[in-house]
Design a protein around this motif. Structure first.
Motif, PDB file in Angstrom:
ATOM      1  N   ALA A  88      81.014  28.193  34.018  1.00 36.08           N
ATOM      2  CA  ALA A  88      79.590  27.886  33.916  1.00 36.08           C
ATOM      3  C   ALA A  88      79.227  26.635  34.716  1.00 36.08           C
ATOM      4  O   ALA A  88      78.189  26.586  35.389  1.00 36.08           O
ATOM      5  CB  ALA A  88      79.198  27.704  32.449  1.00 36.08           C
ATOM      6  N   ALA A  89      80.080  25.607  34.666  1.00 46.16           N
ATOM      7  CA  ALA A  89      79.822  24.381  35.430  1.00 46.16           C
ATOM      8  C   ALA A  89      79.862  24.657  36.936  1.00 46.16           C
ATOM      9  O   ALA A  89      79.036  24.139  37.693  1.00 46.16           O
ATOM     10  CB  ALA A  89      80.848  23.308  35.058  1.00 46.16           C
ATOM     11  N   LYS A  90      80.828  25.469  37.355  1.00 44.56           N
ATOM     12  CA  LYS A  90      80.899  25.853  38.770  1.00 44.56           C
ATOM     13  C   LYS A  90      79.633  26.580  39.189  1.00 44.56           C
ATOM     14  O   LYS A  90      79.072  26.337  40.268  1.00 44.56           O
ATOM     15  CB  LYS A  90      82.127  26.733  38.990  1.00 44.56           C
ATOM     16  N   GLY A  91      79.163  27.482  38.333  1.00 42.54           N
ATOM     17  CA  GLY A  91      77.938  28.220  38.630  1.00 42.54           C
ATOM     18  C   GLY A  91      76.729  27.306  38.734  1.00 42.54           C
ATOM     19  O   GLY A  91      75.894  27.470  39.628  1.00 42.54           O
ATOM     20  N   CYS A  92      76.624  26.333  37.833  1.00 44.17           N
ATOM     21  CA  CYS A  92      75.510  25.378  37.885  1.00 44.17           C
ATOM     22  C   CYS A  92      75.516  24.610  39.203  1.00 44.17           C
ATOM     23  O   CYS A  92      74.462  24.389  39.814  1.00 44.17           O
ATOM     24  CB  CYS A  92      75.601  24.400  36.715  1.00 44.17           C
ATOM     25  N   GLY A  93      76.700  24.206  39.646  1.00 40.04           N
ATOM     26  CA  GLY A  93      76.806  23.497  40.918  1.00 40.04           C
ATOM     27  C   GLY A  93      76.356  24.353  42.090  1.00 40.04           C
ATOM     28  O   GLY A  93      75.680  23.867  43.009  1.00 40.04           O
ATOM     29  N   MET A  94      76.709  25.647  42.066  1.00 39.53           N
ATOM     30  CA  MET A  94      76.306  26.544  43.139  1.00 39.53           C
ATOM     31  C   MET A  94      74.796  26.766  43.154  1.00 39.53           C
ATOM     32  O   MET A  94      74.193  26.952  44.219  1.00 39.53           O
ATOM     33  CB  MET A  94      77.033  27.886  43.000  1.00 39.53           C
ATOM     34  N   VAL A  95      74.185  26.756  41.984  1.00 40.08           N
ATOM     35  CA  VAL A  95      72.739  26.973  41.892  1.00 40.08           C
ATOM     36  C   VAL A  95      71.966  25.732  42.327  1.00 40.08           C
ATOM     37  O   VAL A  95      70.972  25.825  43.057  1.00 40.08           O
ATOM     38  CB  VAL A  95      72.349  27.363  40.451  1.00 40.08           C
ATOM     39  N   LEU A  96      72.406  24.555  41.912  1.00 41.54           N
ATOM     40  CA  LEU A  96      71.611  23.339  42.088  1.00 41.54           C
ATOM     41  C   LEU A  96      71.886  22.592  43.384  1.00 41.54           C
ATOM     42  O   LEU A  96      70.986  21.958  43.947  1.00 41.54           O
ATOM     43  CB  LEU A  96      71.851  22.390  40.910  1.00 41.54           C
ATOM     44  N   TYR A  97      73.134  22.648  43.876  1.00 43.01           N
ATOM     45  CA  TYR A  97      73.520  21.787  44.999  1.00 43.01           C
ATOM     46  C   TYR A  97      73.868  22.592  46.238  1.00 43.01           C
ATOM     47  O   TYR A  97      74.571  23.604  46.176  1.00 43.01           O
ATOM     48  CB  TYR A  97      74.715  20.911  44.626  1.00 43.01           C
ATOM     49  N   GLU A  98      73.380  22.105  47.386  1.00 44.46           N
ATOM     50  CA  GLU A  98      73.757  22.683  48.668  1.00 44.46           C
ATOM     51  C   GLU A  98      75.169  22.256  49.039  1.00 44.46           C
ATOM     52  O   GLU A  98      75.987  23.056  49.491  1.00 44.46           O
ATOM     53  CB  GLU A  98      72.776  22.220  49.740  1.00 44.46           C
ATOM     54  N   VAL A  99      75.450  20.978  48.880  1.00 45.71           N
ATOM     55  CA  VAL A  99      76.788  20.395  48.937  1.00 45.71           C
ATOM     56  C   VAL A  99      76.876  19.482  47.731  1.00 45.71           C
ATOM     57  O   VAL A  99      75.859  19.157  47.121  1.00 45.71           O
ATOM     58  CB  VAL A  99      77.031  19.611  50.253  1.00 45.71           C
ATOM     59  N   GLY A 149      66.742  28.316  47.553  1.00 42.01           N
ATOM     60  CA  GLY A 149      66.021  27.142  47.093  1.00 42.01           C
ATOM     61  C   GLY A 149      65.898  27.071  45.583  1.00 42.01           C
ATOM     62  O   GLY A 149      66.176  28.037  44.857  1.00 42.01           O
ATOM     63  N   LEU A 150      65.444  25.931  45.099  1.00 43.45           N
ATOM     64  CA  LEU A 150      65.347  25.695  43.664  1.00 43.45           C
ATOM     65  C   LEU A 150      64.295  26.575  42.996  1.00 43.45           C
ATOM     66  O   LEU A 150      64.432  26.925  41.818  1.00 43.45           O
ATOM     67  CB  LEU A 150      65.044  24.215  43.404  1.00 43.45           C
ATOM     68  N   VAL A 151      63.224  26.928  43.733  1.00 47.48           N
ATOM     69  CA  VAL A 151      62.194  27.785  43.139  1.00 47.48           C
ATOM     70  C   VAL A 151      62.765  29.165  42.818  1.00 47.48           C
ATOM     71  O   VAL A 151      62.623  29.678  41.703  1.00 47.48           O
ATOM     72  CB  VAL A 151      60.980  27.902  44.082  1.00 47.48           C
ATOM     73  N   VAL A 152      63.413  29.786  43.801  1.00 44.15           N
ATOM     74  CA  VAL A 152      64.025  31.102  43.583  1.00 44.15           C
ATOM     75  C   VAL A 152      65.109  31.010  42.513  1.00 44.15           C
ATOM     76  O   VAL A 152      65.214  31.877  41.629  1.00 44.15           O
ATOM     77  CB  VAL A 152      64.607  31.653  44.900  1.00 44.15           C
ATOM     78  N   SER A 153      65.920  29.944  42.553  1.00 41.64           N
ATOM     79  CA  SER A 153      66.980  29.772  41.559  1.00 41.64           C
ATOM     80  C   SER A 153      66.409  29.665  40.149  1.00 41.64           C
ATOM     81  O   SER A 153      66.969  30.210  39.194  1.00 41.64           O
ATOM     82  CB  SER A 153      67.804  28.524  41.889  1.00 41.64           C
ATOM     83  N   SER A 154      65.296  28.954  40.007  1.00 36.17           N
ATOM     84  CA  SER A 154      64.656  28.816  38.687  1.00 36.17           C
ATOM     85  C   SER A 154      64.179  30.167  38.175  1.00 36.17           C
ATOM     86  O   SER A 154      64.348  30.493  36.982  1.00 36.17           O
ATOM     87  CB  SER A 154      63.481  27.837  38.772  1.00 36.17           C
TER      88      SER A 154
END
Length: 388
Positions: free
Chosen positions: A85-96, A108-113
């Motif tokens: 789950a933490a790995k997934g959160c990083g992939m969703v929120l961060y580019e690097v 982008g964050l809009v689509v991810s949300s």
């Protein structure tokens, strides 16, 4: 892709449950970070598989399964689930790492949300459906969430990633027999196989068998058969360059969370992979390289939470303590094997003291798997009596 598709078909038919096929994570990580050659990677997979196959054929894996305390198994599941789950959160929120994604674009964050909201609503609707309740968005619970996400990601990738559609080529890739030098064998066994062996034994056999018993109690996967499966498929596939694979608790939790309840789902998945491999071969790699990370991240978060949540109901305080101890060490060190060793090292003295005193205390019962009927309750069920 062709090899893992055949693995999917074979395991789906053999076990009758959605038994996953996934890469051996430790070998993959070491290959990427330390630059192992392809023959060394295959040699590592062959070494692990030979050892696990021996455990399965001799029945020694059943001894390992009986000896491992149940709270420690639960702790490994919680730790691995939270890592996913933490790995997934990083992939969703961060580019690097530590750099937020831009607001716009398919990653982008809009689509991810929006994807995250869709995922949460689908999971909640699924829970309410399991409890026999209705909700305003219950239709979402009947949709194949994972398939929708994957299909949408593929469509958006083909539509927006320049040159991806044109890079696809019809026809399968040639199959070549691997050749090993002595250095490849030594390197693969020492650097890849040794770190992977405890992870495969614990997560790909012991933990996945316990999880199958929790999720599908009418069709639990036997440790002996699972160990033999891991060994056999790699002893065949690694000779032609198929990535070393295993089964795993995280993959089983993901399959279950996204609606799979039998081996049919895995057989169908294998059929799709075989068809794609024969149609496009290695040219599919371009599509996979451009597939949006945030789509994969959402799937990882949902499946990771599912895996961790299966162990949420623990009746005994001592079970909870050793479960959380194992989970915390697994998360802190990044190693399931280290978490297992610490959990067992902490649990063993308590068990021995209770045994010496002649009592059947909570630790003794936990090792036998009898202390906590509630721990068998599934996500979405209020009590063991509601289990199917």
């Amino acid at each position: 892709l062709l090899g893992t598709g055949l693995y999917n078909v074979a395991t789906g038919l053999a076990f009758g449950v959605p038994m996953p096929v996934q890469p051996m994570k430790s070998i993959a990580a070491i290959a990427i970070s330390e630059g192992l050659t392809l023959p060394a990677v295959m040699a590592g997979g062959l070494g692990v598989s030979a050892a696990v196959l021996v455990l399965g054929l001799t029945g020694l894996i059943d001894v390992v399964d009986r000896l491992v305390p149940r709270p420690v198994v639960r702790g490994m599941q919680v730790g691995l689930g939270l890592k996913l789950a933490a790995k997934g959160c990083g992939m969703v929120l961060y580019e690097v790492p530590q750099r937020w994604r831009a607001p716009l674009g398919i990653e982008g964050l809009v689509v991810s949300s929006l994807l995250a909201i869709y995922g949460v609503l689908s999971v909640v609707a699924s829970f309410e459906g399991q409890r026999g309740r209705g909700c305003a968005f219950r239709a979402l619970g009947k949709q194949p969430f994972a398939l929708v996400m994957i299909a949408l990601g593929v469509i958006l990738t083909l539509a927006t990633a320049q040159g991806v559609a044109g890079a696809l080529r019809l026809g399968p890739s040639p199959i070549r027999l691997m050749r090993f030098s002595r250095a490849d064998v030594v390197d693969g066994l020492w650097r890849a196989a040794l770190p992977q062996l405890p992870l495969t034994t614990l997560n790909s056999v012991v933990s996945v068998c316990h999880l199958s018993k929790d999720l599908l109690p009418e069709r639990p996967a036997p440790p002996r058969a699972v160990a033999s499966s891991v060994g056999a498929m790699n002893l065949l596939g690694c000779w032609v360059g198929v990535m070393p694979c295993c089964h795993g608790a995280g993959g089983l939790a993901a399959q279950y969370r996204f609606g799979a309840r039998s081996g049919t789902a895995v057989v169908l998945l294998g059929g799709v992979k075989i068809a794609l491999a024969l149609l496009f071969g290695s040219s599919l790699l371009v599509l996979l390289q451009h597939y949006p990370d945030n789509f994969l991240g959402i799937l990882l978060v949902v499946s990771g939470v599912e895996l961790a949540s299966v162990s949420r109901k623990i009746a005994q305080d001592i079970d909870t303590f050793f479960m959380m101890l194992t989970a915390c060490v697994t998360l802190g060190t990044g190693s399931t094997a280290v978490g297992f060793l610490v959990g067992v090292a902490g649990f063993l003295p308590v068990f021995l003291v209770e045994k010496a005193s002649g009592g059947g205390g909570p630790a003794a019962n936990a090792r036998a798997g009898t202390s906590n009927p509630d721990s068998m309750a599934l996500l979405g069920h209020e009590s063991p009596e509601e289990l199917p």
